[in-house]
Design a protein around this motif. Sequence first.
Motif, PDB file in Angstrom:
ATOM      1  N   UNK A 152       0.819  -1.212   0.000  1.00 28.81           N
ATOM      2  CA  UNK A 152       0.000   0.000   0.000  1.00 28.81           C
ATOM      3  C   UNK A 152       0.853   1.263   0.000  1.00 28.81           C
ATOM      4  N   UNK A 153       1.901   1.305   0.830  1.00 26.33           N
ATOM      5  CA  UNK A 153       2.742   2.503   0.900  1.00 26.33           C
ATOM      6  C   UNK A 153       3.417   2.776  -0.441  1.00 26.33           C
ATOM      7  N   UNK A 154       3.913   1.727  -1.073  1.00 26.87           N
ATOM      8  CA  UNK A 154       4.584   1.915  -2.356  1.00 26.87           C
ATOM      9  C   UNK A 154       3.588   2.300  -3.449  1.00 26.87           C
ATOM     10  N   UNK A 337      31.025  -1.679  -5.069  1.00 26.50           N
ATOM     11  CA  UNK A 337      31.629  -0.679  -5.948  1.00 26.50           C
ATOM     12  C   UNK A 337      30.559   0.118  -6.683  1.00 26.50           C
ATOM     13  N   UNK A 338      30.887   1.376  -6.973  1.00 26.75           N
ATOM     14  CA  UNK A 338      29.978   2.210  -7.730  1.00 26.75           C
ATOM     15  C   UNK A 338      29.105   3.073  -6.844  1.00 26.75           C
ATOM     16  N   UNK A 339      28.241   3.848  -7.486  1.00 28.02           N
ATOM     17  CA  UNK A 339      27.352   4.773  -6.777  1.00 28.02           C
ATOM     18  C   UNK A 339      26.085   4.038  -6.366  1.00 28.02           C
ATOM     19  N   UNK A 340      26.200   3.238  -5.308  1.00 29.57           N
ATOM     20  CA  UNK A 340      25.093   2.405  -4.845  1.00 29.57           C
ATOM     21  C   UNK A 340      24.678   2.863  -3.452  1.00 29.57           C
ATOM     22  N   UNK A 341      23.397   3.122  -3.288  1.00 28.03           N
ATOM     23  CA  UNK A 341      22.887   3.502  -1.964  1.00 28.03           C
ATOM     24  C   UNK A 341      22.809   2.265  -1.080  1.00 28.03           C
ATOM     25  N   UNK A 342      23.357   2.343   0.114  1.00 26.02           N
ATOM     26  CA  UNK A 342      23.336   1.210   1.049  1.00 26.02           C
ATOM     27  C   UNK A 342      22.785   1.677   2.390  1.00 26.02           C
ATOM     28  N   UNK A 361       9.855   1.228   3.651  1.00 26.70           N
ATOM     29  CA  UNK A 361       8.986   1.925   2.705  1.00 26.70           C
ATOM     30  C   UNK A 361       9.473   3.348   2.438  1.00 26.70           C
ATOM     31  N   UNK A 362       9.931   4.021   3.494  1.00 26.72           N
ATOM     32  CA  UNK A 362      10.460   5.376   3.302  1.00 26.72           C
ATOM     33  C   UNK A 362      11.694   5.357   2.400  1.00 26.72           C
ATOM     34  N   UNK A 363      12.587   4.405   2.635  1.00 23.54           N
ATOM     35  CA  UNK A 363      13.789   4.297   1.819  1.00 23.54           C
ATOM     36  C   UNK A 363      13.450   3.988   0.365  1.00 23.54           C
ATOM     37  N   UNK A 364      12.498   3.079   0.149  1.00 25.42           N
ATOM     38  CA  UNK A 364      12.115   2.714  -1.215  1.00 25.42           C
ATOM     39  C   UNK A 364      11.445   3.875  -1.931  1.00 25.42           C
ATOM     40  N   UNK A 365      10.513   4.544  -1.254  1.00 25.92           N
ATOM     41  CA  UNK A 365       9.812   5.659  -1.894  1.00 25.92           C
ATOM     42  C   UNK A 365      10.782   6.800  -2.206  1.00 25.92           C
ATOM     43  N   UNK A 366      11.724   7.039  -1.325  1.00 24.38           N
ATOM     44  CA  UNK A 366      12.725   8.081  -1.580  1.00 24.38           C
ATOM     45  C   UNK A 366      13.589   7.713  -2.779  1.00 24.38           C
ATOM     46  N   UNK A 367      13.951   6.448  -2.858  1.00 25.52           N
ATOM     47  CA  UNK A 367      14.804   5.981  -3.957  1.00 25.52           C
ATOM     48  C   UNK A 367      14.052   5.965  -5.287  1.00 25.52           C
ATOM     49  N   UNK A 368      12.823   5.458  -5.263  1.00 25.07           N
ATOM     50  CA  UNK A 368      12.063   5.325  -6.501  1.00 25.07           C
ATOM     51  C   UNK A 368      11.524   6.664  -6.996  1.00 25.07           C
ATOM     52  N   UNK A 369      11.311   7.602  -6.084  1.00 23.84           N
ATOM     53  CA  UNK A 369      10.772   8.911  -6.444  1.00 23.84           C
ATOM     54  C   UNK A 369       9.276   8.967  -6.258  1.00 23.84           C
ATOM     55  N   UNK A 370       8.787  10.147  -5.878  1.00 26.03           N
ATOM     56  CA  UNK A 370       7.356  10.307  -5.589  1.00 26.03           C
ATOM     57  C   UNK A 370       6.566  10.470  -6.877  1.00 26.03           C
TER      58      UNK A 370
END
Length: 370
Positions: A152-154, A337-342, A361-370
């Motif tokens: 639901x959050x996503x 390696x690389x520009x990977x968010x961890x 959910x907050x991390x995923x929504x921030x990463x995927x974009x609103x």
Amino acid sequence: MPIHMITMPKWGLSMEQGQVNGWLKAVGDKVGKGDEVLDVETDKISSGVECAFDGTLRRQIAKEGDTLPIGALLGVVADAETADGDIDAAVEAFQRDFVPPTAADGDAGPQPEKVQIGGRTVRYLKIGEGGIPAVLIHGFGGDLNNWLFNHADLAAHREVWALDLPGHGESGKAVETGSVDELAANVIAFLDDRGIERAHLVGHSMGSLVAMTVADRAPQRVASLALIAGAGLGEEINREYIDGFVAGNSRNTLKPHLTKLFADGSLVTRQLVEDIVKYKRLEGVDEALRKIAASAFEGGSQQRVYREKLKDLAPRTLVIWGSEDQIIPARHAEGLKGDIRVHVIEGKGHMVQMEAASEVNRLLNDFLGQ
């Protein structure tokens, strides 16, 4: 400050009620957004109910042992100066006007569906609209309900799909070799069948390995990768867990292994164990899991590792792990390696998307974009 009501959340499409296991905060304690204030058990799992407000816990309406419907009043948050009479009046008004939802209300929302793809039954759930779709891929022995706290959050921001992989959930149980290539090919076939040209792939555990294989085979189909407790980033895996899950077929033989999925083993409810037992006893499941395990985790070691290729698999990649993962060590998130968010979430285990659902959910929504 307004008077805020903490109510019984709805976790997953099938949840109708929850049982209060106990309060984690006392009346008079200061609470903030994201703080867990009480523990609730559903027919799937126990989890903490998070506060959505800053203030002071002024009332504990629900008592330990109470079983209450979705939306029922659990507690009240306000500032310390709010008059007791005002809070009592707000509680009285809420209870007077509250009507528990029923199935007849038609509020069940989207439900899983089934489709035939290449002669195989595939169960899936679609929820939400718009944007680049996110496709959720569960792990070994799981199903689309592994995302019940995330759907639901996503979906508030985009179209979300979750599917049962071959051999899992209510999808067809027959697999040929059980290889990750076979599983990835089935995900690509699902994307084709549903008209999904390009997607964010969100994988958990073995689902991460499948997602990376899809990205390796069909990079044009992948907008990003989000890997949660991901297989395929190192060789180590808990062989005792894999062997025990494959061999187990009863409550007593499975529960000791299922508790390893969580940092807090008490989150494994009786119903969760019973659901797994029922799944394990379905025709074809035993053979499918043995083939998949033999292919992916032969000798107690992960057979395919994308660690060195990860930076080139997708335009953007996010890695999330629970620090107390007992199945795949969280150190696999280090040194990528690389520009990977961890993000390593302290105190949580392999099923971090359940144990720390709001944070994930907050991390995923921030990463995927609103």
